[in-house]
Write a protein that holds these residues in place. Structure first.
Motif, PDB file in Angstrom:
ATOM      1  N   ARG A  87       0.806  -1.222   0.000  1.00 20.08           N
ATOM      2  CA  ARG A  87       0.000   0.000   0.000  1.00 20.08           C
ATOM      3  C   ARG A  87       0.838   1.272   0.000  1.00 20.08           C
ATOM      4  O   ARG A  87       0.302   2.359  -0.184  1.00 20.08           O
ATOM      5  CB  ARG A  87      -0.943   0.001   1.195  1.00 20.08           C
ATOM      6  CG  ARG A  87      -1.937  -1.146   1.135  1.00 20.08           C
ATOM      7  CD  ARG A  87      -3.040  -1.044   2.129  1.00 20.08           C
ATOM      8  NE  ARG A  87      -3.628   0.256   2.308  1.00 20.08           N
ATOM      9  CZ  ARG A  87      -4.617   0.782   1.574  1.00 20.08           C
ATOM     10  NH1 ARG A  87      -5.092   0.085   0.575  1.00 20.08           N
ATOM     11  NH2 ARG A  87      -5.112   1.959   1.852  1.00 20.08           N
ATOM     12  N   LEU A  88       2.146   1.158   0.180  1.00 25.40           N
ATOM     13  CA  LEU A  88       3.031   2.311   0.257  1.00 25.40           C
ATOM     14  C   LEU A  88       3.116   2.986  -1.111  1.00 25.40           C
ATOM     15  O   LEU A  88       3.313   2.326  -2.130  1.00 25.40           O
ATOM     16  CB  LEU A  88       4.414   1.850   0.717  1.00 25.40           C
ATOM     17  CG  LEU A  88       5.369   2.884   1.256  1.00 25.40           C
ATOM     18  CD1 LEU A  88       4.782   3.567   2.484  1.00 25.40           C
ATOM     19  CD2 LEU A  88       6.684   2.225   1.622  1.00 25.40           C
ATOM     20  N   LYS A  89       2.978   4.297  -1.134  1.00 24.89           N
ATOM     21  CA  LYS A  89       2.960   5.036  -2.405  1.00 24.89           C
ATOM     22  C   LYS A  89       4.303   5.663  -2.763  1.00 24.89           C
ATOM     23  O   LYS A  89       4.449   6.264  -3.804  1.00 24.89           O
ATOM     24  CB  LYS A  89       1.906   6.152  -2.332  1.00 24.89           C
ATOM     25  CG  LYS A  89       0.523   5.683  -2.036  1.00 24.89           C
ATOM     26  CD  LYS A  89      -0.058   4.935  -3.185  1.00 24.89           C
ATOM     27  CE  LYS A  89      -1.509   4.595  -2.875  1.00 24.89           C
ATOM     28  NZ  LYS A  89      -1.940   3.381  -3.473  1.00 24.89           N
ATOM     29  N   SER A  90       5.302   5.551  -1.904  1.00 20.62           N
ATOM     30  CA  SER A  90       6.588   6.203  -2.169  1.00 20.62           C
ATOM     31  C   SER A  90       7.418   5.389  -3.162  1.00 20.62           C
ATOM     32  O   SER A  90       7.158   4.235  -3.430  1.00 20.62           O
ATOM     33  CB  SER A  90       7.357   6.390  -0.870  1.00 20.62           C
ATOM     34  OG  SER A  90       7.734   5.135  -0.354  1.00 20.62           O
ATOM     35  N   GLU A  91       8.450   6.046  -3.670  1.00 16.01           N
ATOM     36  CA  GLU A  91       9.366   5.386  -4.604  1.00 16.01           C
ATOM     37  C   GLU A  91      10.383   4.575  -3.828  1.00 16.01           C
ATOM     38  O   GLU A  91      10.712   4.934  -2.711  1.00 16.01           O
ATOM     39  CB  GLU A  91      10.080   6.443  -5.451  1.00 16.01           C
ATOM     40  CG  GLU A  91       9.157   7.189  -6.386  1.00 16.01           C
ATOM     41  CD  GLU A  91       8.536   6.307  -7.460  1.00 16.01           C
ATOM     42  OE1 GLU A  91       9.204   5.360  -7.919  1.00 16.01           O
ATOM     43  OE2 GLU A  91       7.384   6.552  -7.812  1.00 16.01           O
ATOM     44  N   PRO A  92      10.939   3.542  -4.312  1.00 12.54           N
ATOM     45  CA  PRO A  92      10.676   2.830  -5.561  1.00 12.54           C
ATOM     46  C   PRO A  92       9.508   1.852  -5.401  1.00 12.54           C
ATOM     47  O   PRO A  92       9.558   0.936  -4.584  1.00 12.54           O
ATOM     48  CB  PRO A  92      11.984   2.092  -5.837  1.00 12.54           C
ATOM     49  CG  PRO A  92      12.557   1.854  -4.482  1.00 12.54           C
ATOM     50  CD  PRO A  92      12.092   2.994  -3.619  1.00 12.54           C
ATOM     51  N   ARG A  93       8.470   2.066  -6.147  1.00 12.18           N
ATOM     52  CA  ARG A  93       7.238   1.296  -5.981  1.00 12.18           C
ATOM     53  C   ARG A  93       7.414  -0.162  -6.371  1.00 12.18           C
ATOM     54  O   ARG A  93       6.919  -1.047  -5.686  1.00 12.18           O
ATOM     55  CB  ARG A  93       6.110   1.933  -6.789  1.00 12.18           C
ATOM     56  CG  ARG A  93       5.713   3.283  -6.213  1.00 12.18           C
ATOM     57  CD  ARG A  93       4.548   3.843  -6.900  1.00 12.18           C
ATOM     58  NE  ARG A  93       3.373   3.143  -6.382  1.00 12.18           N
ATOM     59  CZ  ARG A  93       2.155   3.382  -6.777  1.00 12.18           C
ATOM     60  NH1 ARG A  93       1.932   4.284  -7.684  1.00 12.18           N
ATOM     61  NH2 ARG A  93       1.141   2.724  -6.279  1.00 12.18           N
ATOM     62  N   LEU A  94       8.105  -0.438  -7.484  1.00 11.46           N
ATOM     63  CA  LEU A  94       8.283  -1.817  -7.912  1.00 11.46           C
ATOM     64  C   LEU A  94       9.097  -2.603  -6.896  1.00 11.46           C
ATOM     65  O   LEU A  94       8.768  -3.747  -6.568  1.00 11.46           O
ATOM     66  CB  LEU A  94       8.940  -1.879  -9.291  1.00 11.46           C
ATOM     67  CG  LEU A  94       9.159  -3.270  -9.879  1.00 11.46           C
ATOM     68  CD1 LEU A  94       7.838  -4.024 -10.010  1.00 11.46           C
ATOM     69  CD2 LEU A  94       9.855  -3.188 -11.210  1.00 11.46           C
TER      70      LEU A  94
END
Length: 131
Positions: A28-35
């Motif tokens: 659910r975390l929206k920060s980078e790095p998403r992948l």
């Protein structure tokens, strides 16, 4: 159960719950790095399934198909670890269609888990050694 066994059971279950919680948090975390976060989350969820199966099977009698699902979780750990490492070390890495082929054994094992033997006999030992 003795007190030391109960403490080990509680700590093991807390570890599994913490892995599941952290996995869903990273998803659910929206920060980078998403992948990288998503792959690490799926890696943690696969490990939690595998470890949770072992913990529950030690204290409860699980059906063979549930034990096989735990082994399917074991088959997801390697590909997710491989992809997570590639995301960390390769710039601009994207998961390609070819990479999804690494998950075919886990998917087949999960779908066929009711049919795969998981008792204390020779076919079960052969199946487990193939995993």
């Amino acid at each position: 159960m003795t007190l030391s066994r109960e403490i080990i059971a509680v700590l093991s279950n807390l570890g599994v719950a913490q892995g599941i919680f952290l996995g869903f948090y990273l998803l659910r975390l929206k920060s980078e790095p998403r992948l990288a976060n998503r792959l690490l989350a799926l890696l943690l969820l696969g490990l939690s399934i595998r470890i949770g199966k072992s913990v529950f099977n030690h204290y409860l009698e699980l059906d063979p198909w549930l034990r096989n699902l735990g082994l399917a979780g074991f088959l997801t750990v390697g590909p997710f670890l491989w992809l997570y490492g590639r995301v960390l070390f390769e710039k601009n890495f994207c998961v390609s269609r070819k990479d999804y082929g690494h998950f075919v054994p886990a998917l087949l094992y999960a779908l066929l888990s009711p049919l795969i033997p998981n008792e204390s006999n020779l076919p079960s030992y052969i199946s487990y050694s193939l995993v």
